[in-house]
Design an enzyme around this catalytic site. Structure first.
Site: not given
Ligand code: NAD
Length: 334
Positions: A123, A170, A203, A227
């Site tokens: 962002y 991640k 995930d 988000d």
């Protein structure tokens, strides 16, 4: 009497902010609202969708309640919602996801609090075209921003008797950027020996939240994962219509619902004010008005459980006005 900045926003924003003002007043909390406007509607007058007076008002009052603001797609100005967070350095996006009694969900046991990093990651807005057929977005991760969001999550856990903080990343793929976030989280966790700490790959986190939601407590995530995972949690607790949020730093607090301006139903008296109302409950807690916040939350649960006066997104046929009146009526019932 509290001084609070009110940004009605656009789309359904003005309808739902007005409903929330009425309910807060009915709960007996005296707020002097300073109304300021932002978004496309003020472009002509101010030459910008985010006039300086909006930022000045928030800085002065330290607390704001904000309706959603439409962002033009593809071209036009960048998100005013993101700009407010960045200009005021509101580095915490707080999104509690708790299943309320009567909420429209098949799940029964979710009570997690999400701390989403709010200032950097993808962002940061550093994007450019590479020739005609490619584009590049740069994801920024800094030690400073990672540390303060993780620390905010642990401090919240301590203050609110939460047992566990989970850092989500991640780092198996993004070894440098998410690797930094993960290692900073591990370092900060050492300062909080009484709070359990673990980490999860994003995930896997999504799957775990759906399968074993009761195992999770406080989550801390970089911006983009925050988000996405917070919307996943919104789905688990009953949808955007019942999901509150806040953007915070150590001095300022801007409370807003997670949902957008819903242009498809704007001005039709159909919008559900509950998500903004729950955000306002977070605001009342922040102001020290815990009793009023809990009374309003109980009234919302009663209205959801009875299921007689609900807006269309909650499966009913009631208008915003009728739902607002019903919540106010329930406030009077002990
Ligand atoms: P949205 O959340 O506005 O709407 C998605 C769907 O949910 C629509 O069908 C809408 O009618 C429904 N919905 C949302 N809130 C509702 C409510 N309170 N009551 C009843 N139904 C409701 O998402 P979108 O359509 O993707 O976004 C619309 C605009 O809002 C976009 O310009 C987007 O950029 C902006 N937006 C603003 C914020 C913010 O102000 N913080 C957040 C998200 C999106």
């Amino acid at each position: 009497m509290y001084n609070v900045t009110l940004i009605p926003g656009d789309g359904i924003g003005p309808e739902i902010t007005e409903a929330v003002q009425q309910i807060i007043s009915a709960a007996g909390v005296d707020i002097k609202w300073q109304t300021v406007n932002a978004g496309a509607n003020v472009m002509e007058e101010y030459g910008t969708p985010l006039p300086e007076e909006v930022l000045q008002s928030i800085k002065k009052n330290k607390v704001a309640l904000k309706g959603p603001i439409t962002t033009p797609v593809g071209s036009g100005f960048r998100s005013v919602n993101v700009a407010i967070r960045q200009k005021l350095d509101l580095y915490v996006n707080l999104r509690p996801a708790k299943i309320l009694k009567g909420a429209p969900t098949q799940f029964s046991d979710l009570d997690v609090v999400i701390f989403r990093e709010n200032t950097e990651g993808l962002y940061a807005g550093i994007e450019h075209n590479v020739g005609d057929n490619a584009a590049e977005s740069i994801k920024i991760t800094t030690r400073e921003a990672s540390e303060r969001i993780v620390r905010a999550a642990f401090e919240y856990a301590l203050e609110n008797d939460r047992e566990q903080v989970t850092a989500v990343h991640k780092a198996n793929i993004l070894k440098l950027s998410d690797g930094l976030f993960k290692s900073v989280a591990e370092e900060v966790a050492q300062d909080y020996p009484d709070i359990k700490f673990n980490n999860k790959i994003v995930d896997n986190m999504c799957m775990q939240l759906v399968q074993y939601p009761e195992d999770y407590d406080v989550l801390v995530l970089p911006n983009l994962y925050g988000d996405i995972v917070s919307d996943l949690c919104a789905g688990l607790i009953g949808g955007l219509g019942v999901t509150p949020g806040a953007n915070l730093n150590d001095q300022l607090a801007v409370f807003e619902a997670v949902h957008g301006s819903a242009p498809d139903i704007a001005g039709e008296d159909k919008a559900n004010p509950i998500a903004l109302l729950l955000s306002a409950c977070l605001m009342l807690e922040h102001l020290g008005e815990e009793k009023a916040a809990s009374q309003i939350e109980t009234a919302i649960e009663e209205v959801l459980t009875r299921g007689e006066v609900l807006t269309a997104d909650l499966g009913g046929t009631a208008t915003t006005t009728e739902l607002t009146e019903e919540i106010i009526n329930q406030l009077g019932v002990e």
